[in-house]
Design a protein around this motif. Structure first.
Motif, PDB file in Angstrom:
ATOM      1  N   VAL A  41      96.139  39.746  13.283  1.00 17.19           N
ATOM      2  CA  VAL A  41      94.738  39.318  13.237  1.00 17.19           C
ATOM      3  C   VAL A  41      93.963  39.793  14.468  1.00 17.19           C
ATOM      4  CG1 VAL A  41      93.268  37.276  13.416  1.00 17.19           C
ATOM      5  CG2 VAL A  41      95.080  37.347  11.711  1.00 17.19           C
ATOM      6  N   SER A  42      94.581  39.684  15.641  1.00 17.90           N
ATOM      7  CA  SER A  42      93.874  40.028  16.877  1.00 17.90           C
ATOM      8  C   SER A  42      93.938  41.513  17.196  1.00 17.90           C
ATOM      9  CB  SER A  42      94.443  39.232  18.056  1.00 17.90           C
ATOM     10  OG  SER A  42      95.759  39.673  18.364  1.00 17.90           O
ATOM     11  N   GLY A  43      94.987  42.183  16.720  1.00 18.08           N
ATOM     12  CA  GLY A  43      95.168  43.589  17.054  1.00 18.08           C
ATOM     13  C   GLY A  43      95.539  43.802  18.510  1.00 18.08           C
ATOM     14  N   GLU A  44      96.000  42.741  19.189  1.00 15.80           N
ATOM     15  CA  GLU A  44      96.326  42.804  20.600  1.00 15.80           C
ATOM     16  C   GLU A  44      97.669  42.117  20.851  1.00 15.80           C
ATOM     17  OE1 GLU A  44      93.147  40.878  22.603  1.00 15.80           O
ATOM     18  OE2 GLU A  44      91.730  42.525  22.326  1.00 15.80           O
ATOM     19  N   PRO A  45      98.281  42.379  22.023  1.00 16.03           N
ATOM     20  CA  PRO A  45      99.490  41.626  22.372  1.00 16.03           C
ATOM     21  C   PRO A  45      99.213  40.123  22.329  1.00 16.03           C
ATOM     22  CG  PRO A  45      99.170  43.438  23.902  1.00 16.03           C
ATOM     23  CD  PRO A  45      97.931  43.371  23.062  1.00 16.03           C
ATOM     24  N   VAL A  46     100.132  39.368  21.764  1.00 16.95           N
ATOM     25  CA  VAL A  46      99.929  37.930  21.589  1.00 16.95           C
ATOM     26  C   VAL A  46     100.146  37.200  22.915  1.00 16.95           C
ATOM     27  CG1 VAL A  46     100.814  35.857  20.469  1.00 16.95           C
ATOM     28  CG2 VAL A  46     100.500  37.974  19.158  1.00 16.95           C
ATOM     29  N   VAL A  47      99.209  36.333  23.252  1.00 16.32           N
ATOM     30  CA  VAL A  47      99.306  35.506  24.453  1.00 16.32           C
ATOM     31  C   VAL A  47      99.760  34.111  24.042  1.00 16.32           C
ATOM     32  CG1 VAL A  47      98.007  34.455  26.354  1.00 16.32           C
ATOM     33  CG2 VAL A  47      97.537  36.821  25.662  1.00 16.32           C
ATOM     34  N   THR A  48     100.788  33.602  24.709  1.00 16.80           N
ATOM     35  CA  THR A  48     101.226  32.222  24.514  1.00 16.80           C
ATOM     36  C   THR A  48     100.994  31.462  25.816  1.00 16.80           C
ATOM     37  OG1 THR A  48     103.516  32.711  25.163  1.00 16.80           O
ATOM     38  CG2 THR A  48     102.947  32.938  22.822  1.00 16.80           C
ATOM     39  N   TYR A  49     101.084  30.145  25.757  1.00 23.38           N
ATOM     40  CA  TYR A  49     100.847  29.368  26.970  1.00 23.38           C
ATOM     41  C   TYR A  49     101.825  28.207  27.053  1.00 23.38           C
ATOM     42  CZ  TYR A  49      98.130  26.243  23.863  1.00 23.38           C
ATOM     43  OH  TYR A  49      97.734  25.409  22.859  1.00 23.38           O
ATOM     44  N   PRO A  50     102.129  27.761  28.284  1.00 17.31           N
ATOM     45  CA  PRO A  50     103.095  26.679  28.456  1.00 17.31           C
ATOM     46  C   PRO A  50     102.479  25.323  28.142  1.00 17.31           C
ATOM     47  CG  PRO A  50     102.224  27.322  30.586  1.00 17.31           C
ATOM     48  CD  PRO A  50     101.631  28.264  29.578  1.00 17.31           C
ATOM     49  N   ILE A  51     103.286  24.453  27.582  1.00 12.18           N
ATOM     50  CA  ILE A  51     102.890  23.054  27.437  1.00 12.18           C
ATOM     51  C   ILE A  51     104.003  22.194  28.027  1.00 12.18           C
ATOM     52  CG2 ILE A  51     101.381  23.367  25.446  1.00 12.18           C
ATOM     53  CD1 ILE A  51     103.667  22.431  23.664  1.00 12.18           C
ATOM     54  N   THR A  52     103.652  20.972  28.357  1.00 10.13           N
ATOM     55  CA  THR A  52     104.598  20.067  29.001  1.00 10.13           C
ATOM     56  C   THR A  52     104.778  18.816  28.160  1.00 10.13           C
ATOM     57  OG1 THR A  52     102.883  18.866  30.218  1.00 10.13           O
ATOM     58  CG2 THR A  52     103.750  20.895  31.236  1.00 10.13           C
ATOM     59  N   MET A  53     105.733  18.001  28.567  1.00 14.83           N
ATOM     60  CA  MET A  53     105.936  16.734  27.860  1.00 14.83           C
ATOM     61  C   MET A  53     104.694  15.860  27.956  1.00 14.83           C
ATOM     62  SD  MET A  53     109.900  15.980  28.887  1.00 14.83           S
ATOM     63  CE  MET A  53     110.029  14.453  27.961  1.00 14.83           C
ATOM     64  N   GLN A  54     103.982  15.947  29.105  1.00 17.57           N
ATOM     65  CA  GLN A  54     102.748  15.163  29.232  1.00 17.57           C
ATOM     66  C   GLN A  54     101.741  15.536  28.143  1.00 17.57           C
ATOM     67  OE1 GLN A  54     104.426  16.684  31.801  1.00 17.57           O
ATOM     68  NE2 GLN A  54     103.529  16.110  33.769  1.00 17.57           N
ATOM     69  N   ASP A  55     101.648  16.822  27.833  1.00 16.47           N
ATOM     70  CA  ASP A  55     100.643  17.302  26.882  1.00 16.47           C
ATOM     71  C   ASP A  55     100.863  16.774  25.470  1.00 16.47           C
ATOM     72  OD1 ASP A  55      99.260  18.900  28.772  1.00 16.47           O
ATOM     73  OD2 ASP A  55     100.761  20.481  28.536  1.00 16.47           O
ATOM     74  N   ILE A  56     102.105  16.430  25.130  1.00 18.25           N
ATOM     75  CA  ILE A  56     102.391  16.000  23.753  1.00 18.25           C
ATOM     76  C   ILE A  56     102.488  14.486  23.635  1.00 18.25           C
ATOM     77  CG2 ILE A  56     103.531  18.187  23.295  1.00 18.25           C
ATOM     78  CD1 ILE A  56     106.204  16.622  23.275  1.00 18.25           C
ATOM     79  N   THR A  57     102.163  13.769  24.717  1.00 15.79           N
ATOM     80  CA  THR A  57     102.077  12.318  24.643  1.00 15.79           C
ATOM     81  C   THR A  57     100.630  11.910  24.394  1.00 15.79           C
ATOM     82  OG1 THR A  57     101.744  12.127  27.048  1.00 15.79           O
ATOM     83  CG2 THR A  57     104.025  12.027  26.226  1.00 15.79           C
ATOM     84  N   PRO A  58     100.403  10.697  23.891  1.00  9.96           N
ATOM     85  CA  PRO A  58      99.028  10.283  23.578  1.00  9.96           C
ATOM     86  C   PRO A  58      98.168  10.116  24.826  1.00  9.96           C
ATOM     87  CG  PRO A  58     100.648   8.889  22.445  1.00  9.96           C
ATOM     88  CD  PRO A  58     101.397   9.691  23.443  1.00  9.96           C
TER      89      PRO A  58
END
Length: 319
Positions: free
Chosen positions: A204-221
């Motif tokens: 879709v982007s036609g570019e190298p895919v960028v990913t990003y880090p997430i932490t346990m804090q990010d997936i808590t409410p």
């Protein structure tokens, strides 16, 4: 897709933007039967917002008694505007714009006879006068309603997987303008980045895919007192289905309440990714996670579902 993005952003960039104007625009794309659009106004401590939920039925989707899986597309945000403090369409509104542009495209496809295999449920909310709040390194948008209310209206049991689209520019972690993909989150587990989604985003982007880090804090409410990169993965606290965050990003920290900071091409990339994922997910050609590997983790380490809660101490005290 860019046409739909331009229409949607223009629609949302108004002090009078609401669920009714969005519904009228989407209904106008359907020449035959009216689409299934649900609008609900919800009052909060700091005002109100209109939740918008759109169902695009699939050829073999659950809405018609079929078994094809349902993809949920959530446009996550605080508000599309911060009036009267700030005039204009906020950077934070990009998630809603991407989700609604994807809905417009899918509705237009359906009306022309390009019906997907599975159902697609698209949910977001429209608030032109949301509050702001302090956050480091730049200010965030707030919302008239809390995260639990958002999840209750935007994440439904019918969704077998969720892609959450959110502006994620208010940080110094993702130094890239465009879009970026998170690892998959499922019931408290942070799983590896989906190969299928990397493939789709690259196409879709036609570019190298960028990913990003997430932490346990990010997936808590929200509400437990710990730092969150933003609300992009809050839908994962409300469902056992796999959730991935598609971030609309910038190379420098940008406040969520900033205006003039939206890039329509980046919004269109996010919307096109959501549409292409809907095609492949409903047809069984793409998955957000490896279920066998997830089951292995459960067997080895047990449930991590407690991370979807506020935690023992907070829940006991009622905080």
């Amino acid at each position: 897709m860019l046409k739909h993005v331009l229409d949607v952003v223009d629609l949302l960039d108004s002090p009078h933007a609401d669920g009714g104007t969005v519904a009228k625009y989407l209904e106008g794309l359907f020449a035959s039967t009216a689409p299934s659009i649900r609008i609900e106004t919800v009052e909060g401590e700091s005002g109100s917002t209109d939740f918008v939920r759109v169902l695009i039925p699939g050829r073999h989707g659950k809405a018609s008694g079929g078994t094809a899986p349902t993809l949920g597309i959530v446009g996550r945000l605080g508000g599309v505007g911060a009036r009267p403090e700030i005039v204009g369409f906020t950077s934070d509104g990009d998630g809603a714009a991407a989700a609604l542009a994807a809905a417009a495209k899918l509705l237009a496809m359906h009306d022309r006879g390009d019906v997907l295999e599975g159902d697609v449920l698209i949910a977001t909310h429209v608030c032109p006068d949301a509050p702001t709040r302090p956050h480091e390194p730049v200010a965030f948008m707030d919302s008239p309603v809390d995260i639990a209310t958002m999840n209750a209206h935007e994440v439904t049991p019918e969704m077998d997987a969720v892609v959450s689209i959110d502006t994620t520019k208010g940080n110094s972690i993702i130094n890239h303008r465009g879009v970026a993909l998170s690892p998959t989150v499922k019931a408290g587990y942070i799983l590896r980045v989906s190969d299928d989604l990397v493939r789709l985003l690259g196409v879709v982007s036609g570019e190298p895919v960028v990913t990003y880090p997430i932490t346990m804090q990010d997936i808590t409410p929200y509400g437990n007192g710990v730092y969150h990169i933003n609300s992009i993965l809050q839908p994962a606290t409300a469902t056992d289905a796999p959730v991935v965050g598609l971030a609309i990003t910038a190379a420098t920290p940008v406040p969520g309440c900033a205006t003039g900071a939206s890039h329509e091409g980046d919004i269109a990339t996010a919307a096109r990714f959501a549409v292409e994922l809907a095609k492949d997910f409903g047809a069984g050609r793409a998955a957000l996670h490896d279920d066998d590997e997830y089951r292995t983790l459960l067997g080895l380490y047990g449930s991590m579902a407690h991370l979807q809660t506020l935690g023992t101490n907070l829940e006991t005290t009622g905080a």
